[in-house]
Design an enzyme around this catalytic site. Structure first.
Site, PDB file in Angstrom:
ATOM      1  N   ARG A 122      10.738 -91.238  74.684  1.00  0.00           N
ATOM      2  CA  ARG A 122       9.691 -90.204  74.728  1.00  0.00           C
ATOM      3  C   ARG A 122      10.176 -89.004  75.524  1.00  0.00           C
ATOM      4  NH1 ARG A 122       3.763 -92.913  75.068  1.00  0.00           N
ATOM      5  NH2 ARG A 122       3.551 -93.071  72.829  1.00  0.00           N
ATOM      6  N   GLN A 127      10.284 -85.653  70.188  1.00  0.00           N
ATOM      7  CA  GLN A 127       8.848 -85.673  69.842  1.00  0.00           C
ATOM      8  C   GLN A 127       8.615 -85.674  68.336  1.00  0.00           C
ATOM      9  OE1 GLN A 127       6.671 -82.609  71.852  1.00  0.00           O
ATOM     10  NE2 GLN A 127       6.293 -83.915  73.626  1.00  0.00           N
ATOM     11  N   SER A 133       3.375 -92.368  67.814  1.00  0.00           N
ATOM     12  CA  SER A 133       2.263 -91.433  68.010  1.00  0.00           C
ATOM     13  C   SER A 133       1.651 -91.040  66.672  1.00  0.00           C
ATOM     14  CB  SER A 133       2.735 -90.172  68.749  1.00  0.00           C
ATOM     15  OG  SER A 133       2.985 -90.488  70.095  1.00  0.00           O
ATOM     16  N   TYR A 229       3.372 -93.941  79.727  1.00  0.00           N
ATOM     17  CA  TYR A 229       2.722 -95.239  79.487  1.00  0.00           C
ATOM     18  C   TYR A 229       2.070 -95.764  80.764  1.00  0.00           C
ATOM     19  CZ  TYR A 229       5.277 -95.777  75.060  1.00  0.00           C
ATOM     20  OH  TYR A 229       5.755 -95.630  73.795  1.00  0.00           O
TER      21      TYR A 229
HETATM   22  P1  NAD Z   1      -0.290 -96.961  74.563  1.00  0.00           P
HETATM   23  O1  NAD Z   1      -0.557 -97.138  73.111  1.00  0.00           O
HETATM   24  O2  NAD Z   1       0.836 -97.699  75.183  1.00  0.00           O
HETATM   25  O3  NAD Z   1      -1.622 -97.361  75.373  1.00  0.00           O
HETATM   26  C1  NAD Z   1      -2.872 -96.798  75.064  1.00  0.00           C
HETATM   27  C2  NAD Z   1      -3.604 -96.458  76.355  1.00  0.00           C
HETATM   28  O4  NAD Z   1      -4.026 -97.657  77.011  1.00  0.00           O
HETATM   29  C3  NAD Z   1      -2.789 -95.686  77.388  1.00  0.00           C
HETATM   30  O5  NAD Z   1      -3.395 -94.435  77.618  1.00  0.00           O
HETATM   31  C4  NAD Z   1      -2.817 -96.587  78.612  1.00  0.00           C
HETATM   32  O6  NAD Z   1      -2.858 -95.853  79.818  1.00  0.00           O
HETATM   33  C5  NAD Z   1      -4.086 -97.379  78.386  1.00  0.00           C
HETATM   34  N1  NAD Z   1      -4.190 -98.634  79.160  1.00  0.00           N
HETATM   35  C6  NAD Z   1      -3.220 -99.559  79.437  1.00  0.00           C
HETATM   36  N2  NAD Z   1      -3.728-100.563  80.197  1.00  0.00           N
HETATM   37  C7  NAD Z   1      -5.040-100.271  80.400  1.00  0.00           C
HETATM   38  C8  NAD Z   1      -6.098-100.923  81.103  1.00  0.00           C
HETATM   39  N3  NAD Z   1      -5.896-102.060  81.760  1.00  0.00           N
HETATM   40  N4  NAD Z   1      -7.311-100.341  81.099  1.00  0.00           N
HETATM   41  C9  NAD Z   1      -7.532 -99.153  80.445  1.00  0.00           C
HETATM   42  N5  NAD Z   1      -6.585 -98.488  79.777  1.00  0.00           N
HETATM   43  C10 NAD Z   1      -5.346 -99.041  79.741  1.00  0.00           C
HETATM   44  O7  NAD Z   1      -0.135 -95.432  74.935  1.00  0.00           O
HETATM   45  P2  NAD Z   1       0.150 -94.170  74.024  1.00  0.00           P
HETATM   46  O8  NAD Z   1      -1.013 -93.899  73.166  1.00  0.00           O
HETATM   47  O9  NAD Z   1       1.430 -94.343  73.332  1.00  0.00           O
HETATM   48  O10 NAD Z   1       0.282 -92.965  75.071  1.00  0.00           O
HETATM   49  C11 NAD Z   1       0.258 -93.062  76.462  1.00  0.00           C
HETATM   50  C12 NAD Z   1       0.525 -91.669  77.066  1.00  0.00           C
HETATM   51  O11 NAD Z   1       1.809 -91.171  76.708  1.00  0.00           O
HETATM   52  C13 NAD Z   1      -0.456 -90.601  76.631  1.00  0.00           C
HETATM   53  O12 NAD Z   1      -0.811 -89.829  77.746  1.00  0.00           O
HETATM   54  C14 NAD Z   1       0.318 -89.759  75.683  1.00  0.00           C
HETATM   55  O13 NAD Z   1      -0.153 -88.419  75.644  1.00  0.00           O
HETATM   56  C15 NAD Z   1       1.703 -89.840  76.281  1.00  0.00           C
HETATM   57  N6  NAD Z   1       2.731 -89.547  75.263  1.00  0.00           N
HETATM   58  C16 NAD Z   1       3.843 -88.877  75.655  1.00  0.00           C
HETATM   59  C17 NAD Z   1       4.828 -88.575  74.729  1.00  0.00           C
HETATM   60  C18 NAD Z   1       6.032 -87.801  75.114  1.00  0.00           C
HETATM   61  O14 NAD Z   1       6.211 -87.518  76.256  1.00  0.00           O
HETATM   62  N7  NAD Z   1       6.878 -87.454  74.179  1.00  0.00           N
HETATM   63  C19 NAD Z   1       4.689 -88.986  73.412  1.00  0.00           C
HETATM   64  C20 NAD Z   1       3.563 -89.709  73.038  1.00  0.00           C
HETATM   65  C21 NAD Z   1       2.596 -89.985  73.991  1.00  0.00           C
END
Ligand code: NAD
Length: 382
Positions: A122, A127, A133, A229
């Site tokens: 990531r 991206q 995503s 994450y």
């Molecule tokens: P994910 O699918 O791994 O998890 C989904 C969500 O579950 C996350 O937001 C996580 O914080 C939450 N979670 C985990 N344990 C939990 C708990 N016990 N209680 C409540 N919530 C809990 O995550 P994702 O959708 O892939 O994305 C996570 C973050 O990464 C987001 O902020 C996203 O914007 C960011 N992101 C960054 C990039 C990048 O930098 N290129 C790319 C994609 C996403």
């Protein structure tokens, strides 16, 4: 160079790795693209459209397996088909290297180079290759639309001559990519939305979509892992989230849960008591079902009705929107291919950070230390 596009064989899989619209840039480089007949038929890519885009369309799946230098896929091929690939060929897709590394051993032994879209790092340069995503975006949207279809109520507030209908109340657990898309979709349909996430950074994003962020005091512990994450939490911290969820469930019509921690089973956050607190007719969509689910009652892949509450646990929601899911996935794949195919020539340079991160195996050896460890453990256990 031969690039093959196969019809996916997984149950319920309707996506395709590359669409006709993706082929222009490849064909222009002199790449010979061969497509299995029917590969894109559920995803808006007819055989005629592939042919028009410059591909050869054939019913001979075996020929594609045996000749392809590059094989973009949605899901890993079954073992017996991996055994037919050319040594040195490249397979790219959602290969589940951390969930099911054993399913890749045949390809590794065959010296196929494996790239996993789940392991693309990531970083900003990658991206445009972030297929997780892309699929999470589709799943978040579809979860709300499906729940709205099941709900015996309307989403928006309606003020009519016959009186006022209050808006539906939606609660989203996990405000990552899928959760944020679920929030945005529910808001567009007029619901009142609340959301919970352990990462404080998610709060601002939730509020910017017009939803309420529910904060839980976790005593200042670190909740952020790498790459945006979440980190794995202690049982005590998880319990505080569970309490909040049980309290909130009582006034929730639609609960969409997306909480995940990479490489770990989905945290069990929704107790039986939370489901019992929900009104009859309300709906839970447990998007964490592929990782076991966020609800302790979830049966992955099965829809249950408990005391009038519908519990949905879809395993592959993006496949329910195959046209746009494939469009996004194909763009991610095409961008990834740009790293290994230059002017029609295949060149795998594992000093590239993105390729090194995504590489599962190369020249007969696991290239990812976590995958190597898992395979070693599986071998010792035998
Ligand atoms: P994910 O699918 O791994 O998890 C989904 C969500 O579950 C996350 O937001 C996580 O914080 C939450 N979670 C985990 N344990 C939990 C708990 N016990 N209680 C409540 N919530 C809990 O995550 P994702 O959708 O892939 O994305 C996570 C973050 O990464 C987001 O902020 C996203 O914007 C960011 N992101 C960054 C990039 C990048 O930098 N290129 C790319 C994609 C996403």
């Amino acid at each position: 160079m031969y690039l093959g596009i196969l019809k996916e064989t997984g149950t319920g899989e309707s996506r395709v790795a590359l669409l006709p619209e993706s082929l222009k840039a490849l064909v222009a480089q002199g790449i010979d693209v061969t497509v299995q007949s029917g590969a894109g038929s559920a995803a808006g890519g007819s055989d005629a459209a592939y042919a028009e885009a410059g591909a050869t369309v054939t019913a001979d799946r075996g020929a594609i397996l045996e000749n392809a230098d590059v094989l973009p896929v949605v899901n890993a091929l079954p073992a017996q088909e991996q055994g037919r690939l050319k040594p040195g060929a490249v397979m790219i897709g959602f290969l589940k290297p951390l969930d099911d590394p054993g399913a890749l051993t045949m390809a590794i032994a065959r010296k196929v180079t494996l790239f996993s879209m789940e392991l693309v790092p990531r970083i900003s340069r990658a991206q445009s290759m972030d297929a997780l995503s892309s699929m999470a975006t589709v799943a978040g949207y579809k979860a709300i639309v499906d729940a709205a279809g099941m709900l015996p109520r309307l989403f928006p507030m309606l003020m009519t001559a016959a009186g006022t209908i209050p808006p539906a109340r939606v609660f989203v657990i996990g405000a990552g990519v899928a959760g944020l898309q679920a929030i945005a979709t529910a808001r567009r349909l007029g619901a009142v939305v609340e959301a919970y996430d352990v990462r404080a950074a998610a709060g601002e994003q939730v509020r910017s979509l017009g939803a309420k962020f529910l904060d839980v005091d976790l005593g200042g512990i670190n909740t952020e892992g790498g790459g945006g994450y979440a980190a794995e939490l202690t049982e005590g911290a998880l319990d505080r989230g569970r309490d909040l969820i049980t309290q909130t469930a009582g006034h929730t019509d639609v609960l969409v849960s997306t909480a995940q921690v990479p490489g770990r089973p989905a945290p069990k956050l929704i107790r039986r008591a939370a489901i019992e607190a929900m009104r009859p007719g309300s709906v839970l969509v447990d998007l964490a079902a592929p990782g076991g689910g966020n609800c302790e009652l979830t049966k992955p892949g099965i829809t249950q009705i408990m005391r009038g509450v519908t519990l949905m646990a879809p395993l592959n929601l993006p496949a329910a929107v195959p046209v746009d899911a494939s469009k996004l996935y194909a763009r991610n794949i095409l961008n990834f291919l740009g790293l290994i195919v230059k002017q029609g020539v295949l060149h795998v340079d594992l000093t590239d950070e993105v390729l090194a991160g995504a590489c599962v195996a190369h020249e007969g050896n696991p290239a990812n230390p976590r995958v190597a460890k898992l395979l070693e453990e599986a071998e010792t256990a035998q």
